[in-house]
Design a protein around this motif. Structure first.
Motif, PDB file in Angstrom:
ATOM      1  N   MET A 246       0.855  -1.176   0.000  1.00 49.03           N
ATOM      2  CA  MET A 246       0.000   0.000   0.000  1.00 49.03           C
ATOM      3  C   MET A 246       0.897   1.235   0.000  1.00 49.03           C
ATOM      4  SD  MET A 246      -3.002   1.217  -0.031  1.00 49.03           S
ATOM      5  CE  MET A 246      -4.092  -0.125   0.401  1.00 49.03           C
ATOM      6  N   SER A 247       0.766   2.038  -1.066  1.00 45.97           N
ATOM      7  CA  SER A 247       1.660   3.188  -1.197  1.00 45.97           C
ATOM      8  C   SER A 247       1.158   4.365  -0.368  1.00 45.97           C
ATOM      9  CB  SER A 247       1.742   3.603  -2.657  1.00 45.97           C
ATOM     10  OG  SER A 247       0.498   4.145  -3.052  1.00 45.97           O
ATOM     11  N   SER A 248       1.939   5.439  -0.374  1.00 47.48           N
ATOM     12  CA  SER A 248       1.589   6.612   0.432  1.00 47.48           C
ATOM     13  C   SER A 248       0.338   7.290  -0.100  1.00 47.48           C
ATOM     14  CB  SER A 248       2.745   7.596   0.455  1.00 47.48           C
ATOM     15  OG  SER A 248       2.971   8.078  -0.851  1.00 47.48           O
ATOM     16  N   ASP A 249       0.088   7.172  -1.435  1.00 46.19           N
ATOM     17  CA  ASP A 249      -1.099   7.832  -1.983  1.00 46.19           C
ATOM     18  C   ASP A 249      -2.288   6.895  -2.085  1.00 46.19           C
ATOM     19  OD1 ASP A 249       0.343   8.049  -5.366  1.00 46.19           O
ATOM     20  OD2 ASP A 249       0.487   6.535  -3.798  1.00 46.19           O
ATOM     21  N   GLY A 250      -2.292   5.873  -1.259  1.00 48.73           N
ATOM     22  CA  GLY A 250      -3.475   5.024  -1.112  1.00 48.73           C
ATOM     23  C   GLY A 250      -3.714   4.032  -2.227  1.00 48.73           C
ATOM     24  N   LYS A 251      -2.699   3.796  -3.086  1.00 49.32           N
ATOM     25  CA  LYS A 251      -2.917   2.820  -4.148  1.00 49.32           C
ATOM     26  C   LYS A 251      -2.182   1.530  -3.807  1.00 49.32           C
ATOM     27  CE  LYS A 251      -3.178   6.407  -7.584  1.00 49.32           C
ATOM     28  NZ  LYS A 251      -2.138   7.363  -7.963  1.00 49.32           N
ATOM     29  N   GLU A 252      -2.744   0.430  -4.275  1.00 47.92           N
ATOM     30  CA  GLU A 252      -2.112  -0.847  -3.987  1.00 47.92           C
ATOM     31  C   GLU A 252      -1.219  -1.239  -5.147  1.00 47.92           C
ATOM     32  OE1 GLU A 252      -4.512  -3.886  -1.791  1.00 47.92           O
ATOM     33  OE2 GLU A 252      -3.903  -5.126  -3.507  1.00 47.92           O
ATOM     34  N   VAL A 253      -0.008  -1.639  -4.829  1.00 50.86           N
ATOM     35  CA  VAL A 253       0.937  -2.070  -5.867  1.00 50.86           C
ATOM     36  C   VAL A 253       1.206  -3.548  -5.671  1.00 50.86           C
ATOM     37  CG1 VAL A 253       3.259  -1.783  -6.787  1.00 50.86           C
ATOM     38  CG2 VAL A 253       2.008   0.201  -5.939  1.00 50.86           C
ATOM     39  N   VAL A 254       1.048  -4.302  -6.770  1.00 52.40           N
ATOM     40  CA  VAL A 254       1.285  -5.734  -6.678  1.00 52.40           C
ATOM     41  C   VAL A 254       2.617  -6.040  -7.351  1.00 52.40           C
ATOM     42  CG1 VAL A 254       0.456  -7.994  -7.346  1.00 52.40           C
ATOM     43  CG2 VAL A 254      -1.162  -6.204  -6.719  1.00 52.40           C
TER      44      VAL A 254
END
Lengths: 345, 224
Positions: free
Chosen positions: B78-86
């Motif tokens: 979970m990145s700082s800007d609220g997006k999930e990175v797989v």
């Protein structure tokens, strides 16, 4: 220690200009070790590289074998080609469309150095090559000027101290000192004691102040991390110590850009010698460093030599120069200039 | 066989994510792949449990050069800007921070690891670097040259991205990338006067005139 001059001269005059590889590395290989093709691409080394190329053109080009001549010509053209890319280069990053209302920055980088080079080319090259080099230079200057002013990109670089320190490990001494004039946070980071201790060791290769523990020496050739600090005497001013020795050695006053490693007899760029990238002799990675700066005068002399003897000559000269503390009589008889008298060009 | 098709579609989505750094990262819920259900191509009898760290270690042990059907555990960040990175586990483990978190099994109950200091765009860039550098290429000149030219292109970015890469690789502790970014910034500083440096990096001169004179006097020795 000193080689018999007569023998040296005999060896030199018997060497011919053929491309015979049997007796050691070819002239092309020796030239390659100077690393000019690469250094031209580094904006901070461009000027010095052009000056070296100009020296080589004027003083030695005519005596080189044809194969080496064409390599040198290639590098000369490359220097002019890089000139036209200079402004993008100098800022070293790709530009987006410019943002914000900052004033444009005018850059005229590298043209004086390239000018020197084209004059040397005109003096030394045969007609066709001379014309080609000249026109390439003119086109590049026009291209650079036509590209216009460099747009200011609004980058934001407020770096915390630990990252600043990491970045500064990749700086050479002069750049480190410049960096300390930028702002207060950079000033603090650029004066970091560990940084200057590393530089002290890398440049002067010794610790002549008694620290105590022998283990310090082996620590220096690896990454100096924060943990090694606990062995230092508290408050020892490494930057001051560095400055004291630096200002005592006159060779630094002429702003050398090259250094010579006495162990592996290779010619180095001073700009490349940093804490993050110290010089490691191939085959002697853990040994003590022993590099000496090469003064501009010495460089001028060296580039007039047959290229086979570049490193041998440098090695002798550097050792002679280093012997400045020896008795006056020795000093006056064995100078690089006197040595040169034995080899009329 | 259902497990195989699921794996393949996840692979495709992952590849798309890895290739774009600007687009919004799709919030995906990759199925939890149970290593026990695959055949032996995953790399033989490694006894695995079902905890996140065990699954990841099992995947990391298997060679990366294997075929598409072999085991590849994904990590969700979970990145700082609220997006999930797989990202593939083996790739993410290049970050010492993530590696330590996995080994200490501190992902907690959920599968999602929080990376509060790095944006999604920066994360995907960083993992692109990691993926390329999974292969070590000791001594093999062709590979080292290829890596070198990749690095040169990779780090030729604008100042903002460079800053993100610097901060991100420092936080995630990816040594190679940190050194690369630091070297790049150092190259921007080398050979320039303090004025020029301030212009490039947009730094305010916070010296008073007296202080500036003092500092310049202090530094004169290097430029005599």
């Amino acid at each position: 220690m000193l080689v018999s001059w007569a023998k040296f001269r005999e060896d030199w005059s018997s060497s011919s200009d053929d491309d015979d590889d049997d007796e050691g590395p070819s002239p092309a290989k020796k030239y390659e070790q100077l690393g000019l093709a690469d250094s031209l691409r580094r904006p901070y080394d461009y000027s010095d590289s052009c000056q070296e190329l100009a020296l080589i053109l004027r003083r030695a080009y005519a005596k080189f074998p044809k194969s080496l001549q064409s390599i040198i010509f290639r590098d000369t053209l490359s220097a002019f080609r890089l000139l036209s890319q200079m402004d993008r280069f100098a800022a070293c990053f790709c530009f987006d469309t410019p943002r914000g209302g900052k004033p444009n920055v005018e850059l005229d980088i590298g043209i004086p150095a390239a000018n020197l080079l084209v004059k040397a080319a005109e003096a030394a090259l045969p007609k066709q090559k001379k014309t080609l080099a000249s026109s390439k230079f003119k086109h590049s200057v026009i291209a650079q000027r036509r590209r216009g002013k460099v747009h200011q990109v609004e980058g934001y670089m407020d770096l915390p101290q630990d990252i600043l320190l990491h970045v500064f490990r990749f700086l050479d001494i002069r750049s480190l000192v410049s960096a300390s004039s930028v702002c207060w946070s950079w000033n603090t980071a650029a004066k970091d004691n560990m940084l200057w201790m590393s530089h002290y060791y890398i440049i002067f290769g010794r610790i002549d102040i008694s620290i105590g523990k022998k283990s310090l020496f082996s620590d220096f050739v690896h990454d100096i991390g924060p943990n090694e600090g606990k062995e230092l005497p508290i408050n020892f001013d490494w930057r001051g110590a560095f400055k004291r020795i630096f200002t005592k050695q006159s060779v630094w006053r002429c702003r050398p850009h090259r250094a010579f490693c006495i162990h592996c007899e290779s010619i180095l760029w001073l700009s490349a010698i940093t804490c993050g990238t110290p010089h490691r002799c191939p085959g002697n990675e853990k040994g003590r460093l022993n590099i000496k700066p090469i003064s501009a005068n010495m460089l001028r002399v060296v580039f007039g030599m047959p290229i086979y003897f570049l490193d041998i000559f440098l090695s002798l000269c550097v050792k002679m120069q280093a012997g400045l503390n020896s008795p006056r009589a020795w000093r006056s008889h064995h100078t690089p200039e006197r040595f040169l008298e034995l080899f009329p060009s | 066989m259902a497990a195989v098709t699921e794996t393949e579609s996840v692979e495709k989505k992952k590849n798309r994510l890895m290739n774009s750094s600007e687009e919004e990262v799709a919030v995906e819920k990759p199925p939890v792949i149970n290593p026990m259900s695959e055949d032996d191509s995953a790399g033989a009898a490694i006894p695995v449990g079902n905890s996140l760290s065990d699954q990841v270690m099992a995947a990391a042990i298997s060679e990366t050069g294997e075929t598409e059907e072999s085991e590849k555990k994904n990590l969700r960040l979970m990145s700082s800007d609220g997006k999930e990175v797989v990202v593939e586990a083996a790739v993410a483990m290049k970050s010492q921070l993530i590696r330590q978190m996995i080994e200490a099994d501190c992902a907690g109950g959920s599968d999602v690891i929080n990376i509060p200091n790095v944006t999604a765009a920066a994360l995907s860039l960083i993992f692109r670097y990691c993926e390329k550098h999974l292969v070590d290429g000791d001594g093999d000149k062709a590979i080292t040259d290829d890596l070198k030219s990749f690095d040169e292109d990779f780090i030729s970015v604008d100042l903002d991205t460079l800053y993100d890469l610097l901060m991100g690789s420092n936080y995630l502790d990816v040594k190679g990338l940190l050194d690369l970014a630091c070297q790049k910034v150092a190259d921007l500083i080398k050979g320039k006067s303090p004025d020029e440096i301030r212009r490039i990096f947009n730094i305010e001169k916070d010296f008073s005139p007296e202080e500036e004179e003092e500092v310049n006097k202090e530094n004169k020795w290097a430029f005599e």
